[in-house]
Design a protein around this motif. Sequence first.
Motif, PDB file in Angstrom:
ATOM      1  N   UNK A 197      14.065  14.157   2.066  1.00 13.43           N
ATOM      2  CA  UNK A 197      14.244  13.610   3.405  1.00 13.43           C
ATOM      3  C   UNK A 197      12.942  12.982   3.869  1.00 13.43           C
ATOM      4  N   UNK A 198      13.023  12.099   4.848  1.00  9.20           N
ATOM      5  CA  UNK A 198      11.864  11.401   5.390  1.00  9.20           C
ATOM      6  C   UNK A 198      12.054  11.263   6.885  1.00  9.20           C
ATOM      7  N   UNK A 199      10.972  11.349   7.615  1.00  7.82           N
ATOM      8  CA  UNK A 199      11.065  11.155   9.069  1.00  7.82           C
ATOM      9  C   UNK A 199      10.004  10.159   9.513  1.00  7.82           C
ATOM     10  N   UNK A 200      10.196   9.603  10.686  1.00  8.37           N
ATOM     11  CA  UNK A 200       9.258   8.626  11.235  1.00  8.37           C
ATOM     12  C   UNK A 200       7.874   9.264  11.324  1.00  8.37           C
ATOM     13  N   UNK A 201       6.874   8.544  10.838  1.00 11.79           N
ATOM     14  CA  UNK A 201       5.502   9.034  10.852  1.00 11.79           C
ATOM     15  C   UNK A 201       5.047   9.634   9.539  1.00 11.79           C
ATOM     16  N   UNK A 259       3.839   4.093  -2.765  1.00  9.46           N
ATOM     17  CA  UNK A 259       4.736   3.211  -3.511  1.00  9.46           C
ATOM     18  C   UNK A 259       4.331   3.224  -4.981  1.00  9.46           C
ATOM     19  N   UNK A 260       5.300   3.471  -5.838  1.00  6.74           N
ATOM     20  CA  UNK A 260       5.086   3.439  -7.280  1.00  6.74           C
ATOM     21  C   UNK A 260       5.776   2.188  -7.823  1.00  6.74           C
ATOM     22  N   UNK A 261       5.093   1.321  -8.596  1.00  2.00           N
ATOM     23  CA  UNK A 261       3.879   1.606  -9.377  1.00  2.00           C
ATOM     24  C   UNK A 261       2.555   1.200  -8.743  1.00  2.00           C
ATOM     25  N   UNK A 262       2.568   0.501  -7.593  1.00  2.04           N
ATOM     26  CA  UNK A 262       1.317  -0.065  -7.074  1.00  2.04           C
ATOM     27  C   UNK A 262       0.343   1.001  -6.605  1.00  2.04           C
ATOM     28  N   UNK A 263       0.845   2.152  -6.127  1.00  2.00           N
ATOM     29  CA  UNK A 263      -0.031   3.187  -5.584  1.00  2.00           C
ATOM     30  C   UNK A 263      -0.447   2.941  -4.154  1.00  2.00           C
ATOM     31  N   UNK A 264       0.070   1.885  -3.502  1.00  2.00           N
ATOM     32  CA  UNK A 264      -0.261   1.594  -2.115  1.00  2.00           C
ATOM     33  C   UNK A 264       0.335   2.655  -1.190  1.00  2.00           C
ATOM     34  N   UNK A 265      -0.373   2.961  -0.110  1.00  2.00           N
ATOM     35  CA  UNK A 265       0.061   3.984   0.817  1.00  2.00           C
ATOM     36  C   UNK A 265       0.251   3.426   2.218  1.00  2.00           C
ATOM     37  N   UNK A 266       1.136   4.059   2.959  1.00  2.00           N
ATOM     38  CA  UNK A 266       1.359   3.696   4.360  1.00  2.00           C
ATOM     39  C   UNK A 266       2.106   4.850   5.016  1.00  2.00           C
ATOM     40  N   UNK A 267       2.652   4.590   6.207  1.00  2.00           N
ATOM     41  CA  UNK A 267       3.454   5.589   6.911  1.00  2.00           C
ATOM     42  C   UNK A 267       4.703   4.911   7.447  1.00  2.00           C
ATOM     43  N   UNK A 268       5.768   5.701   7.648  1.00  2.00           N
ATOM     44  CA  UNK A 268       7.045   5.165   8.104  1.00  2.00           C
ATOM     45  C   UNK A 268       6.964   4.854   9.591  1.00  2.00           C
ATOM     46  N   UNK A 269       7.229   3.595   9.943  1.00  2.00           N
ATOM     47  CA  UNK A 269       7.235   3.182  11.354  1.00  2.00           C
ATOM     48  C   UNK A 269       8.601   3.384  11.980  1.00  2.00           C
ATOM     49  N   UNK A 270       9.675   3.095  11.210  1.00  2.00           N
ATOM     50  CA  UNK A 270      11.031   3.288  11.728  1.00  2.00           C
ATOM     51  C   UNK A 270      12.003   3.426  10.571  1.00  2.00           C
ATOM     52  N   UNK A 309      13.600   1.181   5.616  1.00  2.00           N
ATOM     53  CA  UNK A 309      12.337   1.693   6.145  1.00  2.00           C
ATOM     54  C   UNK A 309      11.419   0.542   6.512  1.00  2.00           C
ATOM     55  N   UNK A 310      10.829   0.623   7.712  1.00  2.00           N
ATOM     56  CA  UNK A 310       9.714  -0.268   8.042  1.00  2.00           C
ATOM     57  C   UNK A 310       8.448   0.569   8.020  1.00  2.00           C
ATOM     58  N   UNK A 311       7.336  -0.059   7.643  1.00  2.00           N
ATOM     59  CA  UNK A 311       6.087   0.665   7.463  1.00  2.00           C
ATOM     60  C   UNK A 311       5.035   0.194   8.457  1.00  2.00           C
ATOM     61  N   UNK A 312       4.057   1.030   8.656  1.00  2.00           N
ATOM     62  CA  UNK A 312       2.994   0.702   9.613  1.00  2.00           C
ATOM     63  C   UNK A 312       2.038  -0.346   9.063  1.00  2.00           C
ATOM     64  N   UNK A 313       2.008  -0.503   7.739  1.00  2.00           N
ATOM     65  CA  UNK A 313       1.083  -1.459   7.130  1.00  2.00           C
ATOM     66  C   UNK A 313       1.853  -2.498   6.327  1.00  2.00           C
ATOM     67  N   UNK A 314       1.280  -3.699   6.209  1.00  2.00           N
ATOM     68  CA  UNK A 314       1.856  -4.759   5.387  1.00  2.00           C
ATOM     69  C   UNK A 314       1.387  -4.560   3.950  1.00  2.00           C
TER      70      UNK A 314
END
Length: 637
Positions: free
Chosen positions: A267-271, A276-287, A306-311
Amino acid sequence: MSHHDDLIATDILGYLDAQERKSFLRFITCGSVDDGKSTLIGRLLYDSKLIYEDQLATIEKDSKKSGTQGDKIDLALLVDGLAAEREQGITIDVAYRFFSTDKRKFIVADTPGHEQYTRNMATGASTADVAILLIDARHGVQIQTRRHAYICSLLGIKHVVIAVNKMDLLDFDQRKFNAIETDFRDFATQLDFADMAFIPMSALDGDNVSTRSARAGWYSGPTLMEYLETVDVESADLNAPFRLPVQWVNRPNLDFRGFSGTVASGKIKVGDEIIVIPSGKRSAVASIVTFDGDLKVAREDQAVTLTLEDEIDISRGDLICAAEHPAGQSDQFKADIIWMSDDALLPGRQYLLKTGNKTVPASISSINHRTNVNTLAKAAAKTLDLNEIGEVKLSLGAPIAFDPYSENRNTGSFILIDRQSNATVGAGMIRFSLRRAKNVVWQDLEVAKPERAGQKNQKPAALWFTGLSGSGKSTVANLVEKRLFDLGRHTYILDGDNVRHGLNNDLGFTDADRVENIRRVSELTKLMVDAGLVTLVSFISPFKAERRMARDILDDGEFIEIFVNTPLDVAEARDVKGLYAKARAGLIENFTGIDSDYEIPENPEIIINTNDMSAKEAAEVIVTYLQDNGYLEGLDL
């Protein structure tokens, strides 16, 4: 319908809300032929009051025509929908049915019992939480009982009900029931079930299905329906690490960018933080966006965006994971395979592997063993045939994100697809990554193929001669090399017979060995082309799949397929080596054109017909092709 909930008429919104809040269970019925699987599902549908009145009337009519229960309603006809199934009284395809009770919603998969339809049974089991394994009380544990139990365990089903059916025919004899339970428990010690429930029943009469049987007073356990309504299969799913395979990058306008897919686990919740695999980039869930509005929490099986806080750069086929529990990634695995094709699995042959939303080239490096599903004994094998199960080593054309199947059925499973027909030929479960694969990396070299080819003033290529034995491949290839050598070109010939004296002297002429023969030669050809050489490869290479593999591992324009088109009767009449005569006499097995197939090339770059031209003329045609297409730069013929 024969029955309906009164809440539908008085409070439809309340009814829909109650249905929405019910828990959900997928289960499968399996077992040997005629153990009563379809009848049991028919009984469950009948007892849950989810049969339309006109459907019930039709079943009553059909029971008299094609039923197997005399004057009684044949409840199996509710499930066996194919004409062939009704005619034979068996299940062939997987039939899915939905029903619900006051406590839970269900999807049940009725799967075939015949061995030849094992692949269909595996398909039904792949998404099931619970397996109901039926056993005919008169016959006890059968070969197919063991087969299906093993497949259920292999596919990760932890909860199994052993439904000892047709107990009414034995007057609910407790001793017979106990003997079957003991027999199955002895076998199941080798399997990975979390719990097993044994229930004596009569699916036809309904004993211990939805209501407790008065004829089995000695049995104190739950009815089948009670078990299905109460078994806990959800807590483990929700505690699994979050996984979302990206199916679509949702970009309806410049102000919105989301990543759509169905939650594979957890499960996942906002925040929450994600990786992301395979890139390894990180962010947080915006909505968390859905068709019905935004959510605060998304769970397994929900389709969300999912929308993310970072591009960050995310594409279809990537896997969004919980930041603290990322999936692994690798391009080599140990895995279990259920083979589903009439054509045998051949190590070295190129397939497509699909997992989640990503598809990559793949091949079976080797088969560790084949499992006898009746005894669970393991045996050496070079191939796998239809419905056989084996442990293999997989080699992929690109890394994929994964979890071991034992930890996550959604991200640890895959299918294999035939590259020629696009048919699904196998289903697999990843055990683990082969760690050594991560330690093998390409070594950067300062002198590469362009420099090597430039030094030789030529464009490297593989001239792939294919045709029947005796077609003239080696003769023409030899003349082409002599002509190129006289012109100052740098060449090498890989001839089928010569290579089998050294590199491939451990291989025979079975289909599996022929595939491995061409795989090795293809890799060797790639190295020689990388050295800047014009490489002449003269092999029968009878299968399209392996010729395509050889083409695919080279760069565009480097593979030139030359079909030496000599009819079988002409090649056999030549029989320079006397091989056709030996094959006709039964002294040579698996001889191409006699008892082993040759697949004619569909779009070769060059076709040579040695009936219409001499070998020397054929060689000139090939050399001219090379000149006209820039392979012999600066050369005036």
